[in-house]
Design an enzyme around this catalytic site. Structure first.
Site, PDB file in Angstrom:
ATOM      1  N   LYS A 156       0.805  -1.213   0.000  1.00 20.66           N
ATOM      2  CA  LYS A 156       0.000   0.000   0.000  1.00 20.66           C
ATOM      3  C   LYS A 156       0.848   1.278   0.000  1.00 20.66           C
ATOM      4  O   LYS A 156       0.323   2.371  -0.193  1.00 20.66           O
ATOM      5  CB  LYS A 156      -0.968  -0.004   1.184  1.00 20.66           C
ATOM      6  CG  LYS A 156      -1.974  -1.139   1.139  1.00 20.66           C
ATOM      7  CD  LYS A 156      -3.034  -0.977   0.077  1.00 20.66           C
ATOM      8  CE  LYS A 156      -4.079  -0.004   0.470  1.00 20.66           C
ATOM      9  NZ  LYS A 156      -5.326  -0.147  -0.331  1.00 20.66           N
TER      10      LYS A 156
ATOM     11  N   SER B 208      -3.512 -11.786   5.274  1.00 25.32           N
ATOM     12  CA  SER B 208      -4.236 -11.965   4.007  1.00 25.32           C
ATOM     13  C   SER B 208      -3.454 -12.866   3.055  1.00 25.32           C
ATOM     14  O   SER B 208      -4.045 -13.551   2.215  1.00 25.32           O
ATOM     15  CB  SER B 208      -4.536 -10.623   3.347  1.00 25.32           C
ATOM     16  OG  SER B 208      -3.362  -9.981   2.899  1.00 25.32           O
TER      17      SER B 208
HETATM   18  N1  PMP Z   1      -4.017  -7.420   1.963  1.00 29.18           N
HETATM   19  C1  PMP Z   1      -3.580  -6.487   2.835  1.00 29.18           C
HETATM   20  C2  PMP Z   1      -2.719  -6.912   3.983  1.00 29.18           C
HETATM   21  C3  PMP Z   1      -3.961  -5.150   2.682  1.00 29.18           C
HETATM   22  O1  PMP Z   1      -3.523  -4.215   3.548  1.00 29.18           O
HETATM   23  C4  PMP Z   1      -4.806  -4.792   1.602  1.00 29.18           C
HETATM   24  C5  PMP Z   1      -5.272  -3.362   1.478  1.00 29.18           C
HETATM   25  N2  PMP Z   1      -6.299  -3.063   2.423  1.00 29.18           N
HETATM   26  C6  PMP Z   1      -5.254  -5.798   0.718  1.00 29.18           C
HETATM   27  C7  PMP Z   1      -4.800  -7.095   0.924  1.00 29.18           C
HETATM   28  C8  PMP Z   1      -6.232  -5.522  -0.396  1.00 29.18           C
HETATM   29  O2  PMP Z   1      -5.814  -4.525  -1.293  1.00 29.18           O
HETATM   30  P1  PMP Z   1      -6.829  -3.565  -2.036  1.00 29.18           P
HETATM   31  O3  PMP Z   1      -7.361  -2.602  -1.025  1.00 29.18           O
HETATM   32  O4  PMP Z   1      -6.000  -2.896  -3.079  1.00 29.18           O
HETATM   33  O5  PMP Z   1      -7.939  -4.371  -2.619  1.00 29.18           O
END
Ligand code: PMP
Length: 345
Positions: free
Chosen positions: A54, A279
């Protein structure tokens, strides 16, 4: 396998925003048997200077806002983030001399709070929980009102800003092209705001029409499944359908149970030497399920959004796992657990 000794010269950066990107991809070898038949890679966005993908959004959006005069010297950056985007803004804001206020809630872990404070950001806390147990809408409302009341305030608004995907079209997709060229069959991406998936799709789909994009969410979130339920995962998941997500670009979507995600994270640390964020466990589990149906010798890449160091007190802590009712799947049962996963309908 030897260490690669001849490499291009690392770049010189004028500030930390130029240090984001160009991260390596690492092949999985031991975590599941499908890795012997299909080339399964994890793109390590945890190698960014602040530990997450990010920062790319933060660097690009801050740069655009400066160019357009939305953010001026001495200004304040305000955002709602449960973690990584806030850390990215705090990092870029510190390097450029901006005040940064991040709106957090009870799900924001002590580690993320300490990271934000270490970069000099201020925290604003919301308390209101909606019917699905989420505080995301209340966070967005508070960020909006702070941005209106603070002179020189700028709210990038990652959930609704149509430029949120730009960073991944401009940076992440081109890195994937440089690493894999046309030799990539599937790309697996976690979804919350949809910025990553939509930005990658924008650049890669017209150039590589055979590439299958796989979206991954956590059970309990409503991005791919209309039934909300509480979940502990941060990073992926949302309590509303993300306006920035290009649903038409998605070949298959997975909604992964948290227990499998955390089990996969612990397995990746112990069997591959990769300490990744929560995630990533969901993303890799979904990717390995999808890989089972690919021809031998195919290539799949999974995007690891952040580093595991920020989850040492949660998904890598046995007491936290037990307290929250998670029982890790032993390595010898991982193939079966992956097999039982199903793409969302
Ligand atoms: N995994 C993690 C650890 C994240 O911080 C994010 C962003 N919130 C995402 C996945 C998903 O990314 P996006 O918001 O671009 O869909």
């Amino acid at each position: 396998m030897n260490v690669i000794l001849s490499r291009p010269a690392p770049r010189l950066c004028e500030d930390v925003s130029q240090a984001v990107g160009d991260v390596p991809s690492v092949r999985l070898r031991r975590v599941a048997s499908v890795c012997e038949r299909v080339d399964c890679y994890v793109k390590l966005e945890s190698c960014n200077p602040g530990g997450s993908i990010k920062e790319k959004n933060a660097a690009i959006l801050v740069g655009q806002a400066e160019k357009e005069g939305l953010l001026r010297p001495g200004g304040t950056i305000i955002e709602s983030s449960s973690g990584n985007f806030g850390v990215g803004l705090a990092m870029i804001g510190a390097a450029r001399g901006y005040r940064v206020i991040i709106v957090v809630d009870a799900k924001t872990t002590p580690t993320f709070r300490r990271m934000l404070l270490a970069y000099g950001a201020q925290l604003a806390e919301v308390q209101e929980v909606d019917a699905a147990g989420s505080m995301q809408k209340a966070r967005i409302a508070l960020a909006t009102s702070l941005a209106q009341s603070i002179d020189g305030g700028w709210y990038p608004c990652q959930h609704y800003n149509p430029r949120n995907p730009d960073a991944h079209a401009l940076l992440t997709a081109r890195e994937i092209e440089a690493t894999f060229g046309g030799r990539l069959d599937a790309l697996v991406v976690g979804v919350s705001t949809g910025g990553q998936l939509s930005g990658l799709a924008r650049y890669l789909k017209p150039r590589y029409p055979h590439l299958k994009l796989i979206g991954v969410d956590v059970q309990g979130s409503v991005i791919f499944d209309p039934d909300p339920a509480p979940y502990k995962m941060t990073g992926i998941g949302l309590s509303f359908r993300p306006p920035n997500l290009d649903y038409t670009a998605i070949h298959a979507a997975y909604v992964v149970p948290e227990n499998l995600a955390y089990s996969m994270c612990n397995a990746l640390a112990r069997q591959e030497g990769l300490l990744l964020g929560s995630s990533s466990g969901a993303i890799v589990a979904a990717g390995l399920h999808f890989a089972r149906d690919l021809a031998a010798g195919s290539r799949i890449a999974m995007i690891n959004p952040d580093h595991g160091d920020r989850y040492l007190e949660t998904i890598y802590d046995q007491d936290w796992l037990s307290k929250n009712g998670f029982v890790l799947i032993p390595p010898e049962h991982m193939d079966v657990a992956i097999e039982q996963l199903k793409p969302a309908g």
